[in-house]
Each structure stands twice: as structure tokens, then as C-alpha cells.
Design a protein around this motif. Sequence first.
Motif, mmCIF file in Angstrom:
data_model
loop_
_atom_site.group_PDB
_atom_site.id
_atom_site.type_symbol
_atom_site.label_atom_id
_atom_site.label_comp_id
_atom_site.label_asym_id
_atom_site.label_seq_id
_atom_site.Cartn_x
_atom_site.Cartn_y
_atom_site.Cartn_z
ATOM 1 N N PHE A 114 56.362 21.250 26.163
ATOM 2 C CA PHE A 114 56.785 19.893 25.820
ATOM 3 C C PHE A 114 55.629 19.064 25.266
ATOM 4 C CE2 PHE A 114 60.518 20.386 28.721
ATOM 5 C CZ PHE A 114 61.486 20.046 27.786
ATOM 6 N N GLY A 115 54.491 19.133 25.950
ATOM 7 C CA GLY A 115 53.347 18.317 25.528
ATOM 8 C C GLY A 115 52.866 18.673 24.141
ATOM 9 N N ASP A 153 55.457 17.530 21.570
ATOM 10 C CA ASP A 153 55.456 16.074 21.388
ATOM 11 C C ASP A 153 54.231 15.597 20.616
ATOM 12 O OD1 ASP A 153 57.842 15.691 22.619
ATOM 13 O OD2 ASP A 153 57.028 15.099 24.559
ATOM 14 N N GLU A 205 61.521 20.468 16.899
ATOM 15 C CA GLU A 205 62.666 19.927 17.626
ATOM 16 C C GLU A 205 63.453 21.051 18.301
ATOM 17 O OE1 GLU A 205 63.336 17.007 18.350
ATOM 18 O OE2 GLU A 205 62.269 15.719 16.929
ATOM 19 N N ARG A 212 61.610 21.920 21.407
ATOM 20 C CA ARG A 212 61.846 20.933 22.459
ATOM 21 C C ARG A 212 63.231 21.099 23.052
ATOM 22 N NH1 ARG A 212 62.273 16.252 22.552
ATOM 23 N NH2 ARG A 212 60.914 15.591 24.233
ATOM 24 N N SER A 213 64.234 21.397 22.215
ATOM 25 C CA SER A 213 65.601 21.579 22.701
ATOM 26 C C SER A 213 65.691 22.804 23.618
ATOM 27 C CB SER A 213 66.557 21.738 21.517
ATOM 28 O OG SER A 213 67.871 21.983 21.967
ATOM 29 N N LYS A 237 64.102 21.999 26.935
ATOM 30 C CA LYS A 237 64.956 21.223 27.834
ATOM 31 C C LYS A 237 65.916 22.133 28.596
ATOM 32 C CE LYS A 237 64.975 16.717 25.522
ATOM 33 N NZ LYS A 237 65.812 15.709 24.842
ATOM 34 N N TYR A 270 57.801 16.906 31.603
ATOM 35 C CA TYR A 270 58.126 15.606 31.050
ATOM 36 C C TYR A 270 57.715 15.546 29.581
ATOM 37 C CZ TYR A 270 53.221 15.256 32.432
ATOM 38 O OH TYR A 270 51.897 15.509 32.612
ATOM 39 N N SER A 271 58.297 14.595 28.891
ATOM 40 C CA SER A 271 57.953 14.386 27.478
ATOM 41 C C SER A 271 56.871 13.313 27.379
ATOM 42 C CB SER A 271 59.194 13.943 26.704
ATOM 43 O OG SER A 271 59.614 12.664 27.146
ATOM 44 N N LEU A 272 56.310 13.175 26.203
ATOM 45 C CA LEU A 272 55.298 12.149 25.957
ATOM 46 C C LEU A 272 55.891 10.758 26.201
ATOM 47 C CD1 LEU A 272 52.407 11.574 24.915
ATOM 48 C CD2 LEU A 272 53.388 11.435 22.607
ATOM 49 N N THR A 273 57.123 10.570 25.780
ATOM 50 C CA THR A 273 57.775 9.266 25.955
ATOM 51 C C THR A 273 57.975 8.951 27.434
ATOM 52 O OG1 THR A 273 58.923 9.496 23.839
ATOM 53 C CG2 THR A 273 59.841 7.923 25.415
ATOM 54 N N GLU A 274 58.431 9.928 28.198
ATOM 55 C CA GLU A 274 58.652 9.710 29.636
ATOM 56 C C GLU A 274 57.352 9.365 30.354
ATOM 57 O OE1 GLU A 274 62.467 12.697 30.383
ATOM 58 O OE2 GLU A 274 60.411 13.482 30.405
#
Length: 513
Positions: free
Chosen positions: A163-164, A167, A184, A187-188, A191, A497-501
Motif C-alpha cells: 500500500f505504501g 500510494d 490502482e 492497490r485494489s 485491499k 493503511y493507505s497514505l490518506t488514512e
Amino acid sequence: MPNQAVFAAAFHDAPCGLILSDVGGRILLANKAAGVMFRYDVERLTQLGIEDLVPRRIRDSHPALRELFFARPTHRAMGEGRDLTAVRSDGTEFPAEIGLSPIASSDELRVLTSIVDISSRRAAEEAQAKLEADMWEKQKLESLGLLAGGVAHDFNNLLLGVFGSADLALEELPKASPVRRRLEVIRSAGKRMAELAQQMLAYAGRGRLVLEEVDLNLVLRELVELLEVAADRKATIHLDLASGLHAIRADPSQIRQVLLNLITNAVAALEGRTGMVSIRTGNQYCDAAYLAQHHDIEQLEPGYYVRLSVSDTGKGMDPELQKRIFDPFFTTKPGGRGLGLAAVRGIMNAHGGAIRVYSEVGRGTHFKLLFPAVHDEATGAEPASAEPAPEAASLLLVDDDELARSMAADMLGHLGYRVVPAGEGAEALSLYQDPRQGVRRGDPRPHHAPHGRRRAVRAPAGRGCSLPIVIVSGYAKEEVHERFAGRDVAGFVQKPYSLTELKESVLEALGGG
């Protein structure tokens, strides 16, 4: 008293059922116990045949068995031969243990049949078998859960790298880059992998922990009542439960599992011999010196505990065996699974408690458990200081996994923060106390983001520090907050976790989200 009268008295007052019958199966004599057992008047029994006392489904074949016995009459002791079933006057059946004794007389051979109703024994055996089957099923699930939990924990740390990296790459690539679509997809897929990891954690019992205030005395009374029915009758279970026992905050189902494992193990340690299993509870205040001497486990803190001991008068264990009993899959039982005590220790650790064993060959075994008590004086945490101080811009990042630590540092660095990384609790505390690192005690706004090390969280929280703490874990949010209760945790991020989270969680902890 003439011999005949003595025999008649012994026959009629014998505790087991006695029936005298002839070669043809006609009942000649029956005693009081037989009448009670079969629910007939004794006089009525003497008007029946042996076949009237066996179930209808085998009544036609029984005469042939009787003929075989009389062809070669030999003494058959109680308990020998097949499992037998008898039928009462009302048609109900019961399991019976039968002994046969041929008796020669002047005119013909007769047989004295002794009968014992073993319904209660059979019920206890069935209860014991069910208990063992339930234990086997639980231990099987525990072993799979242990594997699933370990895999999921490592899986989450690896996914954090996926994820990191994805991102950060998306942040750096131009909007029109054709590579963005492939990232993407990564990332999908990540998840979906993360969802699988959460399913494994839930299966392992780490995804959710249903905590409530538990009365250990009440749980013990209910459990022992069940076990006394199934336990070997030579085993005496003695309860010595303290009045005014503090409650503990625990998952009731897991506590029952701990108690069931320890008590059934204690009964098994008697190996069918007459013996005692003693279960005691009490309140205990444990200071630092006591804990250092008796419980060399980092998570225990001075305070009030509920003490539980389970001891037996069995054969005991030598020192070498004691070193191995908590190892996964180790067992001394033929056909045993050997995960029970490993799971017990895991449950105790998850509840912030501890377990110790004391044993000596020939003198039995004693297990002692400590559970943190729900008590007004149990926490002893000092109030946090609210005195403002100059702002600082460093984050203390603690994670024992190098990949997860490195990726988190890169992500936080990308967000503009200065990161002070640490691999474990002692290193984190050293860096925290080093003024050159810029993470100063008393600062109201710096962000302290430890990843899973309780020791690194404990010390600052109780030293007049107002550092916001963000916990990052692969386990459930509810479990994490319970384990760090009273530590003024400002945020939680679920691995992976994602960068946004991560960004949102840190901003929220700093009061800017």
C-alpha cells in the motif's frame, strides 16, 4: 441363625439385583433390589421368565445364548462380556452390568444372575466423552487460530509495503501517466488481501474481543458443577472462593476456556487414582518487587489483581517437563493435541494477566494465575499535565517490524513530518528522553506514533506528558483501546493503511483534522 436363614437374608438384602433361574429361563427367586430395578413386585418377578427382562428386539435370540451358557457353565464376573440392556415393567430400557454364577443342585443346574443398573455411570461416561470431544474441537480451532493469527500479523506488515509503495508512487506520478492504472490495480488487489487478513484475525480471535466485567467466582461455580458430573468419581474438586472478590474485565468465553483446560488437566493428572483438585480465588496487591520475583512478564504492572490457583495431588512434573508445557503442540497425553496450555497463556497475555506453574514429582502441580482487577486503586495513573509548552515537529515512530517501520517513515516523511524511528520500546524511551531528537516531554502538540509497543506507550502517559499517541495495529480497534485503556490514545490506524488514512489520523491527533 441357621445357615439357610443367613443365606436368605443375604440374598434378599443384597445391594445389587439377584435373580436365580433354571435351564429353561424361569425365574425361581428374586431379591428386593431386583424388584426395585425392574419395577416389579418380587412375587411378580417369580412368575416371569428371563426373556421378559430383555428388550423385545433381542428376546427371540436370547434363549440360544442361555443354552450356550448352560452347555458350558462357567463363572462370568461383573463387567465381562458385551454391553447389555435390560427392560423394566413399563418398557423403559437401562444399561446393565451382569455377572453369572452357575449353581449345581440335586436335581438340575441353575444360574444366579447379579445385576447392576449402570445408567448413572454411563451418563457420566457420555458426559466425559462429550467434554473431551468439545475440548478436542476447541483445541483444533485454537491451533488453526494460532496459525491464522500469526500469518495475518506478518501478512499485514507486508501489505503495508504494498500500500505504501503504491500510494507514494501515485503521489509522484503525473496524472496522465499510464502507470497509474497498474498501480490502482495493485492497490485494489491489496485491499482484497487486507480483507482476507482481517478474516484470519477474526478467526484467530484477535479481530474482536468481547470484554465485560466478569465474576470469576460465579464462572467457577457454574463450570465445576458441570465438571463434577463428568469427572472421575475418585477426583474430589474442592472450591475455596474468596468473598468480596474483585471483578475482572475479560471475555467470558475465553476465561471459561482457560478454567476448563486447567481443571480438566488437573483431574487427568490424578490418572484415575483418588485425589484432590483444589481451586482457590483471592484479591492480591502486587508491587513491583513481587512481580519481578514471581512474574517476569513485561506487561504486568504493580496494582490490584485477582488471584486464581488450580492445584492437584497428581504425579507432578520434573523441571524439564515444566519448561515445555507451554510450547505449542507439546503434550504428554497419548493422542493429545498439546495446544491447550499454549492457548491458555496466549489468552492470559491478551487479558493483561499472567500464568505460572509450580510442580514437583510426586507432590502434584499448582498453577497460579493473575488477572488485572477492576478496582478504584488498580490503575494508579498520574493525571496528565495540561501546562502548555512550545510546539515541536518530530514524530516518534515505534515498530518492531523493519519493513513496516521503514515504509511508515517514508510515508510520514512524504507528508512533511520529521520522523524519529525506533525498533522497540526501550529504544523508543531512550530517544523520547533525548532532547536532541526534538521529542520533548510536556510538549502539547508533537505526535507520538508508537506501533504496538505497550512499554513505549506506558511511560510517557504517566509522566505528565501531553503527547498525542496514535496506535497502529493489525488487530481490532476495540481490542487495542481496551489494552491501552487509560493511556490517552488520540488515534488509531488499522494495518494495512493507505497514505490518506495515515495522514488523516495524524492530523486528527494533532487537532487539525
